[in-house]
Design a protein around this motif. Structure first.
Motif, PDB file in Angstrom:
ATOM      1  N   ARG A  32       0.824  -1.207   0.000  1.00  0.00           N
ATOM      2  CA  ARG A  32       0.000   0.000   0.000  1.00  0.00           C
ATOM      3  C   ARG A  32       0.860   1.261   0.000  1.00  0.00           C
ATOM      4  O   ARG A  32       0.534   2.245  -0.661  1.00  0.00           O
ATOM      5  N   LYS A  47       0.057   8.273   6.857  1.00  0.00           N
ATOM      6  CA  LYS A  47      -0.728   7.780   7.985  1.00  0.00           C
ATOM      7  C   LYS A  47      -2.221   7.836   7.658  1.00  0.00           C
ATOM      8  O   LYS A  47      -2.956   6.889   7.932  1.00  0.00           O
ATOM      9  N   LEU A  48      -2.650   8.917   7.071  1.00  0.00           N
ATOM     10  CA  LEU A  48      -4.066   9.107   6.763  1.00  0.00           C
ATOM     11  C   LEU A  48      -4.513   8.246   5.586  1.00  0.00           C
ATOM     12  O   LEU A  48      -5.563   7.609   5.629  1.00  0.00           O
ATOM     13  N   ARG A  49      -3.726   8.196   4.528  1.00  0.00           N
ATOM     14  CA  ARG A  49      -4.143   7.519   3.291  1.00  0.00           C
ATOM     15  C   ARG A  49      -3.867   6.021   3.274  1.00  0.00           C
ATOM     16  O   ARG A  49      -4.604   5.274   2.650  1.00  0.00           O
ATOM     17  N   TRP A  89      -2.771   4.059   6.341  1.00  0.00           N
ATOM     18  CA  TRP A  89      -3.225   3.457   7.592  1.00  0.00           C
ATOM     19  C   TRP A  89      -4.660   3.872   7.933  1.00  0.00           C
ATOM     20  O   TRP A  89      -5.284   3.256   8.772  1.00  0.00           O
ATOM     21  N   ASP A  90      -5.145   4.938   7.321  1.00  0.00           N
ATOM     22  CA  ASP A  90      -6.466   5.491   7.614  1.00  0.00           C
ATOM     23  C   ASP A  90      -6.570   5.892   9.083  1.00  0.00           C
ATOM     24  O   ASP A  90      -7.617   5.755   9.708  1.00  0.00           O
ATOM     25  N   ASP A  91      -5.441   6.362   9.634  1.00  0.00           N
ATOM     26  CA  ASP A  91      -5.393   6.703  11.054  1.00  0.00           C
ATOM     27  C   ASP A  91      -4.256   7.690  11.298  1.00  0.00           C
ATOM     28  O   ASP A  91      -3.087   7.310  11.308  1.00  0.00           O
ATOM     29  N   GLU A  92      -4.612   8.946  11.527  1.00  0.00           N
ATOM     30  CA  GLU A  92      -3.595   9.977  11.758  1.00  0.00           C
ATOM     31  C   GLU A  92      -2.802   9.740  13.032  1.00  0.00           C
ATOM     32  O   GLU A  92      -1.703  10.264  13.192  1.00  0.00           O
ATOM     33  N   TYR A 149       1.018   3.935  -3.082  1.00  0.00           N
ATOM     34  CA  TYR A 149       0.767   5.353  -2.848  1.00  0.00           C
ATOM     35  C   TYR A 149       1.924   6.201  -3.369  1.00  0.00           C
ATOM     36  O   TYR A 149       1.715   7.210  -4.040  1.00  0.00           O
TER      37      TYR A 149
END
Length: 93
Positions: free
Chosen positions: A26, A45-47, A49-52, A30
């Motif tokens: 992933r 982290k956001l894109r 892991w979907d978790d900031e 990206y």
């Protein structure tokens, strides 16, 4: 380099590094989609892991593993560079 979603591999010319359904794939996908552009760790982290709130160390570990897997696959043409909280993929298109 580009990411092949069907095989979940990073492909550069005739070479491929099969990563499977992993965070390494992933991240590679990206960065390949943003080839030669610096991407902030916070964006990963956001894109990816979907978790900031993901620890920056977790991102660093995944990038380190990705670099190792690319070396093991003899894909020196695809490089992941880092610079002060940013990463980018470079190499021949």
């Amino acid at each position: 380099p580009h990411a092949d979603g069907g095989s979940q591999a990073l492909v550069c010319g005739r070479q491929a590094c099969h990563l499977g359904p992993t965070l390494e794939y992933r991240v590679a996908q990206y960065l390949a989609d943003r080839f030669d552009q610096w991407v902030r760790v916070e964006e990963l982290k956001l894109r990816v892991w979907d978790d900031e709130s993901t620890e920056s160390n977790a991102v660093q570990r995944v990038v380190s593993t990705l670099r190792r897997r690319l070396r093991e696959a003899d894909m020196a043409a695809a490089r992941i560079e880092g610079n002060k909280g940013h990463y980018r993929m470079t190499g021949p298109k």
